[in-house]
Design a protein around this motif. Structure first.
Motif, PDB file in Angstrom:
ATOM      1  N   ARG A 143      -2.943  11.918  -5.189  1.00 24.31           N
ATOM      2  CA  ARG A 143      -4.228  10.665  -5.794  1.00 24.31           C
ATOM      3  C   ARG A 143      -5.282  11.166  -5.324  1.00 24.31           C
ATOM      4  O   ARG A 143      -6.055  10.469  -5.878  1.00 24.31           O
ATOM      5  CB  ARG A 143      -3.864   9.301  -5.301  1.00 24.31           C
ATOM      6  CG  ARG A 143      -4.263   8.313  -5.042  1.00 24.31           C
ATOM      7  CD  ARG A 143      -4.099   7.020  -4.436  1.00 24.31           C
ATOM      8  NE  ARG A 143      -3.724   7.865  -2.694  1.00 24.31           N
ATOM      9  CZ  ARG A 143      -3.940   6.450  -1.162  1.00 24.31           C
ATOM     10  NH1 ARG A 143      -3.326   5.628  -1.363  1.00 24.31           N
ATOM     11  NH2 ARG A 143      -4.068   7.083  -0.472  1.00 24.31           N
ATOM     12  N   GLN A 191      -3.105   2.894  -5.750  1.00 25.44           N
ATOM     13  CA  GLN A 191      -3.518   3.034  -4.378  1.00 25.44           C
ATOM     14  C   GLN A 191      -2.094   2.118  -4.262  1.00 25.44           C
ATOM     15  O   GLN A 191      -2.200   1.717  -2.852  1.00 25.44           O
ATOM     16  CB  GLN A 191      -4.959   1.814  -4.317  1.00 25.44           C
ATOM     17  CG  GLN A 191      -6.201   2.114  -4.637  1.00 25.44           C
ATOM     18  CD  GLN A 191      -6.258   3.425  -3.885  1.00 25.44           C
ATOM     19  OE1 GLN A 191      -6.036   3.386  -2.359  1.00 25.44           O
ATOM     20  NE2 GLN A 191      -6.562   5.237  -4.397  1.00 25.44           N
ATOM     21  N   ARG A 207      -4.069   3.252 -10.039  1.00 24.80           N
ATOM     22  CA  ARG A 207      -4.793   4.154  -8.777  1.00 24.80           C
ATOM     23  C   ARG A 207      -4.092   5.102  -7.858  1.00 24.80           C
ATOM     24  O   ARG A 207      -3.738   5.629  -7.346  1.00 24.80           O
ATOM     25  CB  ARG A 207      -5.944   3.833  -8.919  1.00 24.80           C
ATOM     26  CG  ARG A 207      -7.431   3.846  -9.347  1.00 24.80           C
ATOM     27  CD  ARG A 207      -8.175   3.278  -8.825  1.00 24.80           C
ATOM     28  NE  ARG A 207      -8.183   1.136  -8.604  1.00 24.80           N
ATOM     29  CZ  ARG A 207      -8.740   0.946  -7.436  1.00 24.80           C
ATOM     30  NH1 ARG A 207     -10.002   1.130  -7.383  1.00 24.80           N
ATOM     31  NH2 ARG A 207      -8.377  -0.802  -7.161  1.00 24.80           N
ATOM     32  N   PRO A 265       0.614  -1.346   0.082  1.00 24.51           N
ATOM     33  CA  PRO A 265      -0.359  -0.484  -0.091  1.00 24.51           C
ATOM     34  C   PRO A 265       0.605   0.577  -0.131  1.00 24.51           C
ATOM     35  O   PRO A 265       1.821   1.389   0.717  1.00 24.51           O
ATOM     36  CB  PRO A 265      -1.039   0.063   1.016  1.00 24.51           C
ATOM     37  CG  PRO A 265      -0.870  -1.695   1.788  1.00 24.51           C
ATOM     38  CD  PRO A 265       0.721  -1.810   1.202  1.00 24.51           C
TER      39      PRO A 265
END
Length: 504
Positions: free
Chosen positions: A480, A495, A493, A439
């Motif tokens: 983001r 993430q 994205r 992450p």
């Protein structure tokens, strides 16, 4: 022809009297037209056979292009061994752009940047590179297995954006790295800011190395007295131009210009042949031929009409308290500013650039890019008074909805640190090492193995081998949250992010 502009001499090439009749020709396009008029029997690729076999719902839209979509048959020459109409078209382009040699690029400026870096650098050799360059420059360094020495750009404090590099910084880097093989700069920036490239070329050449310029957004430079001098006019050894960005070639059509003896052209063109498609698009090449003719014979008059309209737009919106257009002054960190780039800088907390972009698009106005504090719009000779009036009316309509105003004060050291990272491993090495996916929030301090590129403008925040620090993490989280698109990463994205795996 030489015209005086703001105390300097500007060689303006875009006019018939400068060139004579030969620049009114477009030899490659003309030959394709002549071939189509013969209504030939096509027993060669491509398979659509000049449009006789094509999707029925789209045939009418594409038909005119399909008739020109040819291959290397007799009379149409060969991009990889030009001796006929392609050679003639490239020679006319070299004359128009002030180069000794010009090559057509069917793969955008990307392929030109790759070929240039691979031509000047062998594995392990150094190259001085402007840190806020396009991702293709980094890819070229990786392919060449070269060692980049990054040059931190100066920062425009009014907008917080990175401009060009300072001559003294380049001089200092050349003295510290006398074994560097070249200096690779971007001029102008995506936002239209440029340096005094002639003075920079003098500095670089004193050290006996070539100056290479990514001039993707400056194909129009030198063709009107309102524009800066081009890289070729300024003495650069090579320049790559996206002829489709600010002038009229089809998308993906670019040019590579070369002059002088500091670059091994045989090696350059050999790499270019490896990187370019063996089946280059004739419509794209013909569009380069036509874009050059248009630049010389028509565009200057169109700019004469457009430039006063751009001035009126800036004057009309100057009273708006929530936004500002950059203005070139004696205190600017950049020496030139492209009048075709409409770079809107926000001065309010109530809106960000993405919100303004959304408002624009709801009114049928599609800008080039947006970020948290800016919106960039690119005008060209094809921009109309109707376009500019729609933009002005939209900007004027936004002001009543703004409740507060904040003057954004930019600290030079803060913005410059966006481009300063700890490099742990060379880019070309780290991409082949074991990796793991984390992450994003858990990746602080780790070595990234992906190239993290907000797009547009395509300038990496992190490149493989750099350590994720607090500054870069903050930027990534902010981008983001604003729904920025990312290139170069597995998770678009953001993430998650891929980092170098710890050894067990």
């Amino acid at each position: 022809m030489v015209r005086k502009e703001k105390g300097r001499e500007a060689c303006v090439r875009g006019n018939d009297s400068y060139f004579g009749e030969r620049q009114k020709r477009a030899p490659l396009y003309e030959r394709l037209e002549q071939h189509a008029m013969r209504r030939p029997h096509s027993f060669h690729v491509p398979g659509h056979k000049m449009g006789h076999s094509f999707d029925a719902g789209a045939r009418d839209r594409y038909q005119g292009i399909l008739e020109l979509d040819m291959t290397e048959i007799s009379g149409l020459d060969d991009l990889h061994q030009p001796q006929g109409v392609i050679a003639e078209a490239q020679a006319l382009a070299a004359e128009a752009f002030g180069a000794e040699e010009t090559r057509f690029l069917i793969g955008g400026s990307t392929v030109g940047n790759l070929a240039l870096i691979m031509a000047v650098c062998r594995p392990g050799e150094k190259i001085l590179v402007q840190r806020n360059c396009h991702k293709s420059v980094y890819h070229g360094i990786m392919l060449a297995r070269a060692k980049p020495v990054f040059l931190v750009p100066a920062v425009d404090l009014a907008t917080g954006t990175a401009a060009g590099v300072r001559r003294e910084d380049v001089e200092r880097a050349l003295l510290a790295h006398p074994d560097a093989k070249a200096v690779f700069l971007t001029n102008p920036t995506y936002y239209g800011m440029g340096i005094d490239l002639k003075k920079m070329a003098d500095v670089v050449h004193r050290h006996g190395v070539p100056l290479l310029v990514d001039e993707a957004h400056g194909a129009h430079f030198g063709f009107h007295p309102a524009f800066p001098l081009s890289a070729m006019q300024s003495g650069a050894d090579a320049a790559v131009q996206s002829t489709h960005k600010m002038v009229s070639a089809l998308t993906m059509s670019s040019m590579l210009h070369v002059q002088g003896k500091r670059i091994d052209r045989e090696r350059l063109f050999r790499h270019l042949a490896m990187l370019q498609s063996s089946s280059p698009s004739y419509p794209l090449m013909a569009s380069l031929d036509l874009a050059r003719r248009h630049l010389v014979t028509q565009a200057p008059q169109e700019w004469d009409q457009l430039l006063p309209l751009l001035d009126k737009l800036r004057e009309r919106t100057a009273r708006l308290s929530w936004m500002r257009w950059p203005v070139l002054s004696e205190s600017s960190v950049y020496a030139t500013l492209d009048p075709l780039k409409l770079f809107l800088h926000l001065l309010t907390d109530d809106l960000d650039g993405f919100a303004v972009q959304q408002m624009m698009e709801e009114h049928g106005i599609f800008p080039e890019l947006a970020d948290t504090s800016h919106v960039l719009l690119a005008a060209s000779a094809g921009t109309s008074a109707r376009d500019l009036d729609a933009l002005a009316r939209l900007l004027e309509s936004i002001e009543p909805g703004v409740k507060s105003r904040k003057e954004r004060i930019i600290q030079a050291g803060t913005v410059s640190s966006h481009y300063i990272r700890e490099t742990v491993l060379p880019m070309h090495e780290v991409v082949d090492l074991p990796r793991e996916t984390l992450p994003l929030e858990q990746a602080m301090g780790r070595v990234v193995v992906e190239m993290v590129v907000p797009y547009p403008p395509g300038i990496p925040i992190l490149v493989p081998g750099e350590r994720i620090d607090e500054q870069s993490m903050s930027m990534l989280l902010e981008l983001r949250a604003s729904s920025t698109r990312f290139h170069g990463v597995q998770d678009e994205r953001l993430q998650t992010i891929q980092v170098l795996a710890y050894k067990s």
